[in-house]
Design a protein around this motif. Sequence first.
Motif, PDB file in Angstrom:
ATOM      1  N   PHE A 121       0.818  -1.217   0.000  1.00 37.89           N
ATOM      2  CA  PHE A 121       0.000   0.000   0.000  1.00 37.89           C
ATOM      3  C   PHE A 121       0.856   1.274   0.000  1.00 37.89           C
ATOM      4  N   ARG A 122       1.989   1.236   0.711  1.00 33.50           N
ATOM      5  CA  ARG A 122       2.870   2.425   0.672  1.00 33.50           C
ATOM      6  C   ARG A 122       3.384   2.647  -0.746  1.00 33.50           C
ATOM      7  N   ASP A 123       3.790   1.533  -1.412  1.00 34.31           N
ATOM      8  CA  ASP A 123       4.303   1.647  -2.784  1.00 34.31           C
ATOM      9  C   ASP A 123       3.219   2.163  -3.731  1.00 34.31           C
ATOM     10  N   LEU A 124       1.989   1.681  -3.516  1.00 32.56           N
ATOM     11  CA  LEU A 124       0.869   2.110  -4.361  1.00 32.56           C
ATOM     12  C   LEU A 124       0.624   3.612  -4.198  1.00 32.56           C
ATOM     13  N   LEU A 125       0.727   4.081  -2.976  1.00 34.66           N
ATOM     14  CA  LEU A 125       0.539   5.520  -2.717  1.00 34.66           C
ATOM     15  C   LEU A 125       1.626   6.329  -3.436  1.00 34.66           C
ATOM     16  N   CYS A 126       2.883   5.912  -3.255  1.00 34.56           N
ATOM     17  CA  CYS A 126       3.994   6.670  -3.847  1.00 34.56           C
ATOM     18  C   CYS A 126       3.896   6.665  -5.365  1.00 34.56           C
ATOM     19  N   LYS A 127       3.583   5.508  -5.942  1.00 32.48           N
ATOM     20  CA  LYS A 127       3.455   5.394  -7.409  1.00 32.48           C
ATOM     21  C   LYS A 127       2.355   6.345  -7.901  1.00 32.48           C
ATOM     22  N   ASN A 128       1.213   6.321  -7.223  1.00 30.88           N
ATOM     23  CA  ASN A 128       0.096   7.179  -7.646  1.00 30.88           C
ATOM     24  C   ASN A 128       0.391   8.665  -7.464  1.00 30.88           C
ATOM     25  N   CYS A 129       1.130   8.994  -6.387  1.00 27.42           N
ATOM     26  CA  CYS A 129       1.519  10.400  -6.170  1.00 27.42           C
ATOM     27  C   CYS A 129       2.345  10.884  -7.349  1.00 27.42           C
ATOM     28  N   LEU A 130       3.339  10.076  -7.740  1.00 27.87           N
ATOM     29  CA  LEU A 130       4.234  10.473  -8.832  1.00 27.87           C
ATOM     30  C   LEU A 130       3.456  10.637 -10.133  1.00 27.87           C
TER      31      LEU A 130
END
Length: 271
Positions: free
Chosen positions: A224-233
């Motif tokens: 979920f952290r990776d998903l957040l960071c990917k979507n932010c970028l």
Amino acid sequence: MESNFTIGIIGGYGKMGTFFKNFFEKKGYPVVLSGRNKGLEKIELVKQSKVILISVPIKVFPEIVKEISSYIEDHHWVIDICSLKAEPVKVMKDFIKKGEVLATHPLFGPYEKDLKGKIIAIWRIKGDNLYKWFKSIMEEEKLNIIEISPEKHDQIMGLVQVLNHFWLILLAKIINDSGLDLKDIVSLTTTSFFKQLDVLRRLSYQDARLYARIQLDNPYGKKFRDLLCKNCLEFNKALNLPEEEREKKFEEYFTLAKNIASELEKLIQTY
Ligand SMILES: NC(=O)c1ccc[n+]([C@@H]2O[C@H](COP(=O)([O-])OP(=O)(O)OC[C@H]3O[C@@H](n4cnc5c(N)ncnc54)[C@H](OP(=O)(O)O)[C@@H]3O)[C@@H](O)[C@H]2O)c1
């Protein structure tokens, strides 16, 4: 319902231990406690109690279960309240061979004054009597009981706890780095942002060690952290496109958010 049997709480002087001590005493049950350096020794607590509620940090939970397991008899009822479920359930299944066992996760903290409508996740490991007693006692308080497998629970907590705490901590960091005065922010906030600030405010009661374990031990947390960071970028990149394109992209993202919001509108009203 019979209410004269003793409830023993291991970790009974901690935050949730104290909460459950008050909770069960109000219901008329005698409660005994065990702490690291005070109260009854763990084995003595097991011998004196029918219900054994284990309220210790997740990290030490396996060693506590192993230590008491050979003293658990058929008449005992064992409950855990760990914030993660898959590992604690495995440990209890592996080591507790007698008695009845119930896994739970109260989705509220120790400082709640009114439990009405709050949620408690449960998973029956062994036996009917403990399960029925626990459900009836929680229903008396108008708590919502959700029966869910340990794996599914931990997966959902990857979003509900890990991601939620992750961006709350980031929100605090961004406020800190913004150079703005917190007093000014609070005085000029919208209704929606005030709600977010109010959620952030509640972190002031929380314990860094517990939050670290929730953040670091959940096997689905990284996803979920990776998903957040990917979507932010990706979202940020889209908003840096030329004007026409970025407005179109923004609308795409907003429509998706609006669809989820409309579904929530129905779900939250019927809940
Ligand atoms: N806090 C929450 O919002 C919340 C919500 C839902 C579920 N939970 C779960 O509730 C459990 C307890 O959390 P908490 O917030 O109440 O923690 P806490 O305030 O730190 O209390 C933990 C208790 O465990 C005892 N303990 C620590 N290490 C021990 C050891 N090696 N042997 C025996 N006892 C030991 C401590 O004893 P001393 O009294 O001697 O220090 C203390 O009484 C955790 O599993 C957590 O995941 C917490």
